[in-house]
Design a protein around this motif. Structure first.
Motif, PDB file in Angstrom:
ATOM      1  N   SER A 213     -10.470 -18.504  10.063  1.00 20.79           N
ATOM      2  CA  SER A 213      -9.416 -19.147   9.254  1.00 20.79           C
ATOM      3  C   SER A 213      -8.467 -18.158   8.600  1.00 20.79           C
ATOM      4  N   ARG A 214      -8.795 -16.867   8.617  1.00 16.99           N
ATOM      5  CA  ARG A 214      -7.858 -15.939   7.974  1.00 16.99           C
ATOM      6  C   ARG A 214      -6.687 -15.586   8.892  1.00 16.99           C
TER       7      ARG A 214
ATOM      8  N   MET B  75       1.945 -19.714   9.293  1.00 20.59           N
ATOM      9  CA  MET B  75       1.588 -21.124   9.508  1.00 20.59           C
ATOM     10  C   MET B  75       0.083 -21.247   9.755  1.00 20.59           C
ATOM     11  N   GLU B  76      -0.544 -22.197   9.067  1.00 22.61           N
ATOM     12  CA  GLU B  76      -1.972 -22.444   9.278  1.00 22.61           C
ATOM     13  C   GLU B  76      -2.193 -22.966  10.703  1.00 22.61           C
ATOM     14  N   ILE B  77      -3.221 -22.471  11.372  1.00 23.76           N
ATOM     15  CA  ILE B  77      -3.485 -22.903  12.735  1.00 23.76           C
ATOM     16  C   ILE B  77      -3.860 -24.389  12.771  1.00 23.76           C
TER      17      ILE B  77
ATOM     18  N   THR C  64      -3.357 -16.590  11.058  1.00 26.83           N
ATOM     19  CA  THR C  64      -2.296 -17.593  11.109  1.00 26.83           C
ATOM     20  C   THR C  64      -1.805 -17.729  12.551  1.00 26.83           C
ATOM     21  N   VAL C  65      -0.973 -18.714  12.774  1.00 25.01           N
ATOM     22  CA  VAL C  65      -0.348 -18.885  14.086  1.00 25.01           C
ATOM     23  C   VAL C  65       0.410 -17.607  14.470  1.00 25.01           C
ATOM     24  N   GLU C  66       1.100 -17.019  13.497  1.00 28.67           N
ATOM     25  CA  GLU C  66       1.886 -15.806  13.770  1.00 28.67           C
ATOM     26  C   GLU C  66       0.985 -14.647  14.217  1.00 28.67           C
ATOM     27  N   HIS C  67      -0.191 -14.535  13.595  1.00 29.73           N
ATOM     28  CA  HIS C  67      -1.147 -13.505  14.026  1.00 29.73           C
ATOM     29  C   HIS C  67      -1.498 -13.663  15.502  1.00 29.73           C
TER      30      HIS C  67
ATOM     31  N   HIS D 275      -2.621 -26.665  11.290  1.00 29.51           N
ATOM     32  CA  HIS D 275      -1.380 -27.441  11.295  1.00 29.51           C
ATOM     33  C   HIS D 275      -0.970 -27.807  12.736  1.00 29.51           C
TER      34      HIS D 275
END
Lengths: 344, 344
Positions: free
Chosen positions: B97-98, B1-3, B100-103, B5
């Motif tokens: 930006s590379r 998921m894009e942060i 994600t929320v999961e990261h 977002h």
């Protein structure tokens, strides 16, 4: 002087030489694994801010001394926003190779000046190299009487909503600085045009924390029910207060305090003035609520304006415009997580 | 998921949902301008670390969960090194930006695990975008009995010099990881070779803070005269202790604790083993001094070794080698201010 010439410990020694200690709670400052604080009477407040070059500041037009000053003051502002007093800070820096020892001393001189003015001790930090410009991380420790800490969650129906100072000027200062930066591109001996707009530039580059308002409220024996500092814009912070307190609010467009320089600049740029004041951010003014019965007392506090009142939650959060209509408040403040591409 | 977002507040809500509070001193954690702490009985310890991608960690081989764990633990280590107990941390992240929320959840899961194991509350922080990879700034607040805080300055002539665990393994783990990274370049399905060297990899990727040693010293009623954690290498830290206490020292090469995996790896790489143990860094073991009369008691503390003694300052700081000669100690530890070019 190249920083590698001094090394980490040499640089730290140089930056932290003769650091004054003014607070009785500072037992041991810079120079060990931890700072040691002693504070038996009050609660301890902790806040932290991370500032990255290219995201939070542009060294094209931000002098390093101002940057240091502002980096410290924005943390003090968070402590005052809890009705506390800032006492100590730690300063961590990531420094890339284009910075010299003199650059970092300039930055530190601003941090030290802020500490001096606000009576705060610099007690520690971390210094490292960076591959990507300047990184500043400051943590501030403050104190407050346990029964006088003001959280953001305490606003109740019929409370008055107050703000200090005026709003939108720091945002307009940023627009002005960006405009002059664009105008200077490729020009030698460019002279930026700031005449008549000095206030906007100062609000952007050298904000102050509202210690004076906290002291004035104390003097009038007014304890706010909820309080925050306005860093992301009035709308965003007011929505936080309403969400945290499970209440609604009404504020009045014609009560929002705006400086005339802000108004002139908005007109010049063709921007909506109220939008700038609601969403501009970086004002570092205090937004707080007080019980309705404080209505007369609050008039005595210089530089504070009542802009509306808290309502029951089902009424939502809205601004009454000059023509009497209701406009729902939305958080459109600066988004610190707006996507930035990796430059590496 | 894009942060983007979730936005800043959405991400913070998600990361800090159900954060446990285990310490009585944590009055108010995440979610206001400041955290609120209450700590009437003891002194307060504050330490902070700034970790930058490309300088302090390489995500090619460092799993995000391990990175989170280590980032927290290195701060706890500083608090134990004052003979204190870590209680709260704030976590500031700069995120490019590379990620994600999961990261970021993965990184946070490591931080939360460290907090759980060491009994620490996560009470605040700052989250922002970064143009330049991942930035992690952690501040830890601990407590200690005022009369039991151990500074680095208290070492006195004839005191015994002690270290916990073994040294040089984390550095050798780094060499191993770098070697396998180089070997993997351009290869698909590369399998790194860590067999028989798991300890080195673990010491580099998942160090622990020596709470057990602090507890054992307390149990034996031994109060060190000076103490530090070994983050920049034994030589560098010992020189700090000698400078701060205005004393000299003698340590013995054959007493320096080294694991056999460290020795095998040094041989494989053709590196000097003792140099690695003296200057390798990132061991996060405790280096401390105790009065001579504690000689018998200190033998009872598991995992602690006496490696030498403090001398008068005019004798300088030296290691007695296996052949009986004296080698002056020099700080050749990792230099966090080694020049890094801007990549922007």
């Amino acid at each position: 002087m190249e920083i590698s010439h001094l090394g980490e410990f040499g640089l730290i020694d140089r930056l932290t030489k003769d650091l004054p200690i003014v607070n009785a709670s500072t037992v041991k400052g810079v120079g060990d694994d931890c700072a040691v604080l002693r504070n038996k009477e009050s609660d301890i407040l902790v806040t932290t801010d991370l500032l990255l070059e290219g995201v939070h500041f542009d060294l094209t037009y931000v002098p390093l001394k101002h940057l240091g000053y502002k980096s410290a003051v924005v943390n003090f502002s968070d402590v005052y926003a809890m009705n506390g007093t800032p006492r100590q800070i730690t300063v961590s820096l990531g420094i890339s190779s284009r910075f010299t020892v003199e650059h970092i001393e300039e930055l530190y001189s601003g941090i030290r000046l802020a500490c001096e003015i606000y009576g705060v001790d610099l007690v520690g930090g971390d210094t490292t190299s960076s591959r990507q410009g300047l990184v500043i991380s400051i943590t501030c420790i403050g104190e407050a009487q346990a029964d006088k800490v003001v959280l953001r969650s305490g606003a109740r129906d019929t409370d008055l909503i107050c703000v200090s100072g005026d709003l939108g000027a720091a945002y307009m200062g940023l627009q002005l600085l960006e405009r002059e930066k664009a105008a200077s591109a490729g020009q030698k001996d460019f002279e930026p045009q700031f005449q008549g707009k000095e206030y906007l530039v100062e609000r952007q580059l050298k904000p102050e924390a509202r210690r004076d308002v906290i002291e004035a409220l104390e003097k009038e024996a007014i304890l706010p029910t909820a309080m925050m500092d306005i860093s992301d814009g009035l709308s965003s912070e007011l929505l936080h207060i309403c969400k945290a307190g499970n209440v609604g609010c009404r504020i009045y467009e014609d009560r929002i305090p705006i400086d005339y320089q802000t108004a002139i600049m908005a007109e010049e740029l063709g921007m909506n003035l109220v939008t700038a004041a609601l969403n501009g951010g970086e004002d570092y003014e205090l937004l707080f609520t007080v019980p309705l019965h404080c209505h007369e007392q609050i008039q005595k506090v210089a530089g504070v304006k009542v802009i509306g009142h808290i309502t029951k939650p089902e009424l939502g959060c809205a601004m009454i415009t000059r023509d009497g209509s209701e406009l729902a408040l939305r958080a459109q403040g600066w988004n610190p997580l707006a996507a930035h591409s990796d430059s590496d």
